[in-house]
Enzyme design. Structure first.
Site, PDB file in Angstrom:
ATOM      1  N   HIS A  32       0.855  -1.190   0.000  1.00  0.00           N
ATOM      2  CA  HIS A  32       0.000   0.000   0.000  1.00  0.00           C
ATOM      3  C   HIS A  32       0.882   1.229   0.000  1.00  0.00           C
ATOM      4  CE1 HIS A  32      -3.155   2.835   1.137  1.00  0.00           C
ATOM      5  NE2 HIS A  32      -3.980   1.916   0.668  1.00  0.00           N
ATOM      6  N   ASP A  53      -8.010  -5.347  -0.020  1.00  0.00           N
ATOM      7  CA  ASP A  53      -8.497  -6.065  -1.196  1.00  0.00           C
ATOM      8  C   ASP A  53      -8.198  -7.544  -1.152  1.00  0.00           C
ATOM      9  OD1 ASP A  53      -9.526  -3.814  -2.458  1.00  0.00           O
ATOM     10  OD2 ASP A  53      -7.498  -3.192  -2.959  1.00  0.00           O
TER      11      ASP A  53
HETATM   12  N1  CMC Z   1       4.221  -7.472  -4.957  1.00  0.00           N
HETATM   13  C1  CMC Z   1       5.577  -7.493  -5.131  1.00  0.00           C
HETATM   14  N2  CMC Z   1       6.370  -6.424  -4.953  1.00  0.00           N
HETATM   15  C2  CMC Z   1       5.773  -5.263  -4.607  1.00  0.00           C
HETATM   16  C3  CMC Z   1       4.368  -5.180  -4.418  1.00  0.00           C
HETATM   17  C4  CMC Z   1       3.603  -6.328  -4.605  1.00  0.00           C
HETATM   18  N3  CMC Z   1       2.276  -6.295  -4.437  1.00  0.00           N
HETATM   19  N4  CMC Z   1       4.052  -3.901  -4.078  1.00  0.00           N
HETATM   20  C5  CMC Z   1       5.208  -3.223  -4.052  1.00  0.00           C
HETATM   21  N5  CMC Z   1       6.252  -4.048  -4.363  1.00  0.00           N
HETATM   22  C6  CMC Z   1       7.673  -3.687  -4.387  1.00  0.00           C
HETATM   23  C7  CMC Z   1       8.031  -2.898  -5.629  1.00  0.00           C
HETATM   24  O1  CMC Z   1       8.465  -3.727  -6.679  1.00  0.00           O
HETATM   25  C8  CMC Z   1       9.112  -1.983  -5.123  1.00  0.00           C
HETATM   26  O2  CMC Z   1      10.310  -2.723  -5.078  1.00  0.00           O
HETATM   27  P1  CMC Z   1      11.727  -1.985  -5.338  1.00  0.00           P
HETATM   28  O3  CMC Z   1      11.865  -0.996  -4.214  1.00  0.00           O
HETATM   29  O4  CMC Z   1      12.701  -3.095  -5.264  1.00  0.00           O
HETATM   30  O5  CMC Z   1      11.640  -1.334  -6.668  1.00  0.00           O
HETATM   31  C9  CMC Z   1       8.701  -1.689  -3.684  1.00  0.00           C
HETATM   32  O6  CMC Z   1       7.887  -2.808  -3.280  1.00  0.00           O
HETATM   33  C10 CMC Z   1       7.905  -0.407  -3.523  1.00  0.00           C
HETATM   34  O7  CMC Z   1       6.868  -0.422  -4.497  1.00  0.00           O
HETATM   35  P2  CMC Z   1       6.174   0.875  -5.083  1.00  0.00           P
HETATM   36  O8  CMC Z   1       5.432   0.533  -6.321  1.00  0.00           O
HETATM   37  O9  CMC Z   1       7.193   1.979  -5.169  1.00  0.00           O
HETATM   38  O10 CMC Z   1       5.182   1.222  -3.903  1.00  0.00           O
HETATM   39  P3  CMC Z   1       3.974   2.168  -4.013  1.00  0.00           P
HETATM   40  O11 CMC Z   1       3.736   2.677  -2.651  1.00  0.00           O
HETATM   41  O12 CMC Z   1       4.130   3.152  -5.098  1.00  0.00           O
HETATM   42  O13 CMC Z   1       2.815   1.153  -4.480  1.00  0.00           O
HETATM   43  C11 CMC Z   1       0.905  -0.186  -4.588  1.00  0.00           C
HETATM   44  C12 CMC Z   1       1.726   0.815  -3.765  1.00  0.00           C
HETATM   45  C13 CMC Z   1      -0.400  -0.465  -3.847  1.00  0.00           C
HETATM   46  C14 CMC Z   1       0.546   0.423  -5.963  1.00  0.00           C
HETATM   47  C15 CMC Z   1       1.717  -1.479  -4.782  1.00  0.00           C
HETATM   48  O14 CMC Z   1       2.060  -2.029  -3.534  1.00  0.00           O
HETATM   49  C16 CMC Z   1       0.983  -2.516  -5.630  1.00  0.00           C
HETATM   50  O15 CMC Z   1       1.035  -2.452  -6.876  1.00  0.00           O
HETATM   51  N6  CMC Z   1       0.254  -3.495  -4.966  1.00  0.00           N
HETATM   52  C17 CMC Z   1      -0.535  -4.447  -5.681  1.00  0.00           C
HETATM   53  C18 CMC Z   1      -1.852  -3.809  -6.080  1.00  0.00           C
HETATM   54  C19 CMC Z   1      -2.796  -3.634  -4.906  1.00  0.00           C
HETATM   55  O16 CMC Z   1      -3.016  -4.538  -4.117  1.00  0.00           O
HETATM   56  N7  CMC Z   1      -3.382  -2.443  -4.826  1.00  0.00           N
HETATM   57  C20 CMC Z   1      -4.382  -2.127  -3.815  1.00  0.00           C
HETATM   58  C21 CMC Z   1      -4.027  -0.971  -2.972  1.00  0.00           C
HETATM   59  S1  CMC Z   1      -5.134  -0.875  -1.564  1.00  0.00           S
HETATM   60  C22 CMC Z   1      -6.592  -0.354  -2.201  1.00  0.00           C
HETATM   61  C23 CMC Z   1      -6.704   1.104  -2.353  1.00  0.00           C
HETATM   62  O17 CMC Z   1      -6.478   1.851  -1.375  1.00  0.00           O
HETATM   63  O18 CMC Z   1      -7.064   1.508  -3.471  1.00  0.00           O
END
Ligand code: CMC
Length: 435
Positions: A311, A369
């Site tokens: 998240h 989710d």
């Molecule tokens: N599985 C594997 N690796 C992950 C995941 C995941 N679900 N989420 C983040 N990472 C890794 C990512 O690859 C990155 O690694 P590195 O630092 O080595 O490059 C690190 O963790 C940080 O990721 P980020 O994309 O910079 O983090 P963010 O805060 O921008 O992303 C997120 C948040 C929710 C978009 C992401 O965690 C994700 O894509 N999760 C899966 C989709 C999901 O479940 N979304 C629902 C969010 S909750 C509902 C809502 O509030 O809408």
């Protein structure tokens, strides 16, 4: 460049031999903010913050999240207490008006919402224009935007009374539209709202009743659905809420703004994640295949991510996910589902991910989710409806945030700036001379 917090009320920004004092504003809780509103005027520089990870885009009194501690408060009340003790319309009242309602206020509010649940009959024709296999989110974006063409008497945003009526209308009509989108997709007749039912039971009936037999709403399922609505009601300045605020900042009517929020919510990184999480659990299919998917999630060259994990704000267990996990078990017990292979995969996946170094180090916990998909599927909703249910519940949050923005005297049209890295000025080349 050096920006130091000088202690009490200002931060000092130093670039080369010049310095500027930037005011610091404290919140009631949470981090202070450095006020950079005058930065460009004073320094000729912008700030750079892709994804707005360090930017407070507005002042708000509605929702507070402490992502490190896993805390979510609506108007100061912990989400756990609201989900345990109240109902969704009480949460709606709280988000809109700032205080929990008295019994009389609650009765009035319930009455107003209930009396606005029907949609203009002409809306049914609007639905007929869609293919039966249209994604219900496509129908929601369109039909909520179309409400502005049906309710001209509540689109003047400068009139507080019209703002209020538009707000009540959207909270009231979202379940009706969501149920219509579902009924349309399965070829069943629309079911009209029934005013002697509570908000959530009414919604379940509009989704699952058919004219040829009686439908009795299960109190356990209704309570579970109501909790799901409470958990999704608001989440401060997330992508869709920021979209609603930005759309609203131009003076667009509230129905159009909420339609913009629904469009943003549709994406798999936001509201579409519960649909994506369930699809992923089905794709994994069996606990034996979990290691393969965990390895893929960790592989930098593989775009696969574990859906339902991670998240932007929570770097701890999402407090909503804990409630959702309990609700999921209650629903499965009520429906007599003892061995659900998806649940087995979910439980094992959660266990492995919570102990795996990659996920632990990156603080990737299950989010709301992760369990909501299994719960909604058990209740009988197809995956395409999951994000629609999220939109239904989030409508009150979007409206509350939109109202707060419109009522803020310092409100201006949103206009982010950019770091331009494209071509510098150059002259047009005739086509015959281009290579
Ligand atoms: N599985 C594997 N690796 C992950 C995941 C995941 N679900 N989420 C983040 N990472 C890794 C990512 O690859 C990155 O690694 P590195 O630092 O080595 O490059 C690190 O963790 C940080 O990721 P980020 O994309 O910079 O983090 P963010 O805060 O921008 O992303 C997120 C948040 C929710 C978009 C992401 O965690 C994700 O894509 N999760 C899966 C989709 C999901 O479940 N979304 C629902 C969010 S909750 C509902 C809502 O509030 O809408």
């Amino acid at each position: 460049m050096d920006a130091t917090n000088t202690g009490a009320k200002a931060a000092k920004l130093t670039v080369g031999d010049k310095s500027w004092d930037l005011p610091i504003h404290p919140g009631t809780i949470g981090p202070d903010v450095v006020d950079i509103a005058k930065l460009y005027g004073q320094t000729g520089m912008f700030t750079y913050d892709p994804g707005f990870t360090s930017t407070a885009s507005c002042e708000s009194k509605i929702t507070y999240i402490d992502g490190d501690e896993g805390v979510l408060l609506y108007r100061g009340y912990p989400i756990e207490q609201l989900a345990e003790n109240g109902d969704f319309l009480e949460t709606c009242y709280l988000l809109l008006y700032g205080e929990l309602p008295t019994a009389a206020q609650k009765a009035d509010f319930d009455y107003s919402v209930t009396r606005h649940t029907m949609v203009h009959e002409q809306m049914t024709r609007f639905f007929q224009g869609f293919r039966r296999d249209a994604h219900p989110m496509a129908i929601m974006v369109a039909s909520v935007g179309a409400l502005s063409a049906f309710y001209h008497d509540s689109t003047d945003i400068s009139d507080p009374q019209q703002r209020l009526i538009a707000s009540i209308r959207m909270i009231a009509k979202m379940p009706t539209l969501a149920a219509m989108a579902y009924k349309y997709s399965i070829g069943q007749p629309f079911v009209y709202p029934k005013n002697d039912l509570d908000y959530t039971s009414n919604f379940l009936r509009m989704c699952f009743a058919v004219p040829c037999e009686d439908y009795k709403v299960s109190p356990v399922l209704s309570k579970a659905m109501d909790k799901i609505f409470i958990l999704h009601a608001d989440h401060e300045q997330n992508a869709s809420t920021s979209t609603v605020r930005l759309a609203g900042s131009s003076g667009a009517n509230p129905f159009a703004c909420i339609a913009a929020g629904i469009a943003c919510l549709w994406g798999p990184a936001h509201g579409g994640a519960n649909e994506a999480a369930l699809k992923m659990l089905s794709e994994i299919g069996h606990v034996d295949r979990i290691p393969e998917f965990i390895n893929r999630a960790k592989d930098k060259n593989d775009p696969f991510r574990l859906m339902g994990f991670g998240h932007r704000v929570y770097k701890n267990y999402d407090p909503r996910a804990k409630i959702m996990q309990r609700t999921c078990h209650e629903v499965l017990a009520e429906l007599g589902i003892k061995d659900d292979p998806l649940l087995d995969v979910a439980v094992e996946l959660e266990r492995i991910a919570l102990s795996d170094d990659y996920f632990v180090e990156k603080k990737l916990y299950p989010n709301i989710d992760f369990y909501s998909g299994i719960t909604l599927k058990a209740m009988g909703f197809p995956t395409t409806m999951f994000t629609v249910l999220f939109a239904l519940a989030r409508t009150v949050g979007w409206i509350g945030q939109w109202k707060e923005m419109i009522e803020d005297p310092s409100q201006r049209i949103g206009r982010p700036r950019q770091l331009y890295t494209g071509a510098t000025q150059r002259d047009y080349t005739a086509m015959s001379k281009r290579r």
